[in-house]
Design an enzyme around this catalytic site. Structure first.
Site, short mmCIF file in Angstrom:
data_model
loop_
_atom_site.label_atom_id
_atom_site.label_comp_id
_atom_site.label_asym_id
_atom_site.label_seq_id
_atom_site.Cartn_x
_atom_site.Cartn_y
_atom_site.Cartn_z
CG HIS A 85 5.60 -13.64 -7.45
ND1 HIS A 85 6.76 -13.04 -7.00
CD2 HIS A 85 4.90 -13.98 -6.34
CE1 HIS A 85 6.76 -13.03 -5.66
NE2 HIS A 85 5.64 -13.58 -5.24
CB CYS A 107 -0.95 0.01 1.19
SG CYS A 107 -2.35 -1.13 1.02
CG HIS A 158 2.54 -10.27 -4.05
ND1 HIS A 158 2.18 -10.21 -2.72
CD2 HIS A 158 3.57 -11.17 -4.11
CE1 HIS A 158 2.94 -11.02 -2.01
NE2 HIS A 158 3.78 -11.62 -2.83
CG ASP A 198 10.39 -9.22 -6.44
OD1 ASP A 198 9.37 -9.82 -6.07
OD2 ASP A 198 11.41 -9.11 -5.71
P1 5GP Z 1 6.01 -13.30 -1.54
O1 5GP Z 1 7.20 -13.96 -0.89
O2 5GP Z 1 5.12 -12.64 -0.51
O3 5GP Z 1 5.26 -14.16 -2.50
O4 5GP Z 1 6.63 -12.15 -2.45
C1 5GP Z 1 6.98 -10.89 -1.97
C2 5GP Z 1 7.91 -10.28 -2.99
O5 5GP Z 1 8.02 -8.89 -2.71
C3 5GP Z 1 9.32 -10.85 -2.95
O6 5GP Z 1 9.65 -11.41 -4.22
C4 5GP Z 1 10.20 -9.66 -2.60
O7 5GP Z 1 11.44 -9.65 -3.26
C5 5GP Z 1 9.33 -8.48 -2.99
N1 5GP Z 1 9.55 -7.27 -2.22
C6 5GP Z 1 9.64 -7.18 -0.87
N2 5GP Z 1 9.84 -5.90 -0.50
C7 5GP Z 1 9.86 -5.16 -1.65
C8 5GP Z 1 10.03 -3.76 -1.92
O8 5GP Z 1 10.20 -2.94 -1.04
N3 5GP Z 1 10.00 -3.40 -3.23
C9 5GP Z 1 9.82 -4.29 -4.26
N4 5GP Z 1 9.81 -3.82 -5.50
N5 5GP Z 1 9.65 -5.61 -4.03
C10 5GP Z 1 9.68 -6.04 -2.75
ZN ZN Z 2 -1.79 -3.33 1.30
#
Ligand code: 5GP
Ligand code: ZN
Length: 116
Positions: free
Chosen positions: A104, A9, A102, A32
């Site tokens: 990917h 957010c 999210h 990412d």
């Molecule tokens: P999850 O593990 O929840 O499926 O994916 C979260 C993703 O968010 C990870 O691939 C991580 O690298 C990415 N991520 C975490 N913090 C940030 C951020 O501050 N900026 C961006 N662009 N990506 C982020």
């Molecule tokens: Zn949110």
């Protein structure tokens, strides 16, 4: 987790910088920060929805918008023909670390299956 504290957010509101690839009134897409492949984009709803568990009936069109945008971005960025992977991790066993839904969109190398 409230919208005020949520990392994604904050990215949508511009409080944390991001490498934006697409935005409209419903969704936001950005690269990412720790890419798992040469191309790694996250597509998120602007509405704070914590995970797939939290989708409501009124969100069905919104999630169609997210998948549609994955398809369009894959073509625009030039990896649709070679292929790509779309993943949504949910809670602990799914490996979700950011609790704002999210999708990917990962491309640019051969993926393997099953995932880790
Ligand atoms: P999850 O593990 O929840 O499926 O994916 C979260 C993703 O968010 C990870 O691939 C991580 O690298 C990415 N991520 C975490 N913090 C940030 C951020 O501050 N900026 C961006 N662009 N990506 C982020
Ligand atoms: Zn949110």
């Amino acid at each position: 987790m409230t919208e005020k504290d949520c990392l994604f957010c904050k990215i949508i509101r511009g409080e944390i910088p991001s490498d934006k690839v697409y935005e409209n009134d419903l969704i936001y897409a950005f690269r990412d920060i720790a890419p798992a492949a040469p191309e790694h984009i996250l597509i998120i709803p602007k509405k704070h929805i914590a995970s797939l568990n939290d989708i409501e009936t009124e969100d069905k069109m919104l999630f169609g918008e997210i998948m549609y945008r994955a398809s369009v971005l894959a073509k625009e960025l030039g990896f649709s023909e070679q292929g790509y992977r779309t993943v949504a991790n949910t809670l602990d066993h799914g490996g979700q670390t950011v609790h704002h839904f999210h999708l990917h969109l990962i491309a640019g190398r051969q993926m393997t299956w099953p995932p880790g």
